[in-house]
Write an enzyme that holds these catalytic residues in place. Sequence first.
Site, short mmCIF file in Angstrom:
data_model
loop_
_atom_site.label_atom_id
_atom_site.label_comp_id
_atom_site.label_asym_id
_atom_site.label_seq_id
_atom_site.Cartn_x
_atom_site.Cartn_y
_atom_site.Cartn_z
N HIS A 109 0.84 -1.30 0.03
CA HIS A 109 0.16 0.05 -0.06
C HIS A 109 0.66 1.19 0.00
O HIS A 109 0.66 2.33 -0.72
CB HIS A 109 -0.91 -0.13 1.30
CG HIS A 109 -2.00 -0.88 1.30
ND1 HIS A 109 -2.00 -1.92 2.45
CD2 HIS A 109 -2.84 -1.35 0.44
CE1 HIS A 109 -3.19 -2.81 2.25
NE2 HIS A 109 -3.67 -2.35 1.06
N ARG B 276 -2.33 -5.83 -8.15
CA ARG B 276 -1.10 -6.69 -7.96
C ARG B 276 -0.96 -7.63 -8.78
O ARG B 276 0.19 -8.28 -8.92
CB ARG B 276 -1.46 -7.25 -6.69
CG ARG B 276 -1.00 -6.16 -5.33
CD ARG B 276 -1.79 -6.99 -3.94
NE ARG B 276 -3.18 -7.19 -4.17
CZ ARG B 276 -4.06 -7.79 -3.16
NH1 ARG B 276 -3.18 -8.23 -2.23
NH2 ARG B 276 -5.22 -8.00 -3.68
N1 COA Z 1 -0.40 -3.87 -1.34
C1 COA Z 1 -0.90 -4.83 -0.48
N2 COA Z 1 -2.15 -5.31 -0.31
C2 COA Z 1 -2.96 -4.79 -1.25
C3 COA Z 1 -2.78 -4.10 -2.09
C4 COA Z 1 -1.18 -3.48 -2.04
N3 COA Z 1 -0.69 -2.76 -3.12
N4 COA Z 1 -3.66 -3.65 -2.94
C5 COA Z 1 -4.44 -4.44 -2.45
N5 COA Z 1 -4.25 -4.96 -1.36
C6 COA Z 1 -4.95 -6.07 -0.61
C7 COA Z 1 -5.55 -5.39 0.79
O1 COA Z 1 -4.55 -5.64 1.80
C8 COA Z 1 -6.57 -6.42 0.85
O2 COA Z 1 -6.30 -7.44 1.56
P1 COA Z 1 -7.23 -8.28 2.62
O3 COA Z 1 -8.44 -8.62 1.76
O4 COA Z 1 -6.31 -9.34 3.07
O5 COA Z 1 -7.54 -7.31 3.64
C9 COA Z 1 -7.24 -6.55 -0.48
O6 COA Z 1 -6.20 -6.28 -1.39
C10 COA Z 1 -8.30 -5.47 -0.74
O7 COA Z 1 -8.32 -4.58 0.32
P2 COA Z 1 -8.32 -2.87 -0.07
O8 COA Z 1 -7.51 -2.29 -0.97
O9 COA Z 1 -8.26 -2.47 1.19
O10 COA Z 1 -10.06 -2.89 -0.53
P3 COA Z 1 -11.16 -3.36 0.05
O11 COA Z 1 -11.86 -4.41 -0.83
O12 COA Z 1 -11.07 -3.76 1.44
O13 COA Z 1 -11.93 -1.98 0.06
C11 COA Z 1 -12.99 0.09 -0.83
C12 COA Z 1 -12.42 -1.40 -1.04
C13 COA Z 1 -12.97 0.53 0.71
C14 COA Z 1 -12.16 1.00 -1.45
C15 COA Z 1 -14.60 -0.14 -1.07
O14 COA Z 1 -15.22 -1.12 -0.26
C16 COA Z 1 -15.26 1.09 -0.71
O15 COA Z 1 -15.17 2.21 -1.71
N6 COA Z 1 -15.99 1.34 0.16
C17 COA Z 1 -16.79 2.52 0.75
C18 COA Z 1 -18.25 2.25 0.16
C19 COA Z 1 -18.47 2.34 -1.09
O16 COA Z 1 -18.22 3.32 -1.74
N7 COA Z 1 -19.10 1.27 -1.66
C20 COA Z 1 -19.17 0.99 -2.93
C21 COA Z 1 -18.02 0.83 -3.83
S1 COA Z 1 -18.28 0.37 -5.43
#
Ligand code: COA
Length: 166
Positions: A22, A97
């Site tokens: 991240h 990724r």
């Molecule tokens: N390096 C390491 N890990 C990474 C990464 C990187 N560059 N990019 C993504 N990841 C991992 C994260 O650690 C996470 O791992 P986990 O599932 O093991 O915890 C996974 O990939 C995805 O997580 P993240 O990037 O945090 O996305 P998310 O799916 O948790 O969150 C939001 C997505 C918060 C952006 C989305 O849910 C959101 O916008 N929420 C607000 C409500 C909303 O508007 N909803 C409608 C969306 S269309």
Amino acid sequence: MTRSNPIVAIYPGSFDPLTRGHEDIARRTLRVADRLIVAVAHTSTTQKRGLFSVEERVELIRKVFEDEDRIEVESFEGLLVDFARGRGAHFVIRGLRAISDFEYELQMAQMNQELWREIETIFLVPDVEFSFLSSSLVREVAALGGDVSRFVSPAVLEAMKERFGG
Ligand code: COA
């Protein structure tokens, strides 16, 4: 970059915890934006068990980026597009990724476009050394006593050690 109308990006996620992957994406964003808001979501599309509270995650991410005054950290509730609009953001940053990330990311980007026509999503690719990282794997390895010092910043490592009593 210095301009009268600075380009503002938003990097949303659950960041539980923020990994070096991240961090890499956030720092790369400053090559294409003047300011970055790292936005910790109260509501994640994939519901997950939390290690740190949202407030703790915000504090930790602030510590990680304390050397970079172009990065701000906030949490948000509700829809990402509403938060982005409220902050005058020009685009959302997401990391890709591997090809396996693509379908989910495409769906989210298109849903966000449906919700607010003005929003753009820009995908950045992390350094290959971080392409296998995810927060849940880091949590699991740490919980089982493994060494995660290569995968997270010292501030995050310290907080994880305290949480897991290591
Ligand atoms: N390096 C390491 N890990 C990474 C990464 C990187 N560059 N990019 C993504 N990841 C991992 C994260 O650690 C996470 O791992 P986990 O599932 O093991 O915890 C996974 O990939 C995805 O997580 P993240 O990037 O945090 O996305 P998310 O799916 O948790 O969150 C939001 C997505 C918060 C952006 C989305 O849910 C959101 O916008 N929420 C607000 C409500 C909303 O508007 N909803 C409608 C969306 S269309």
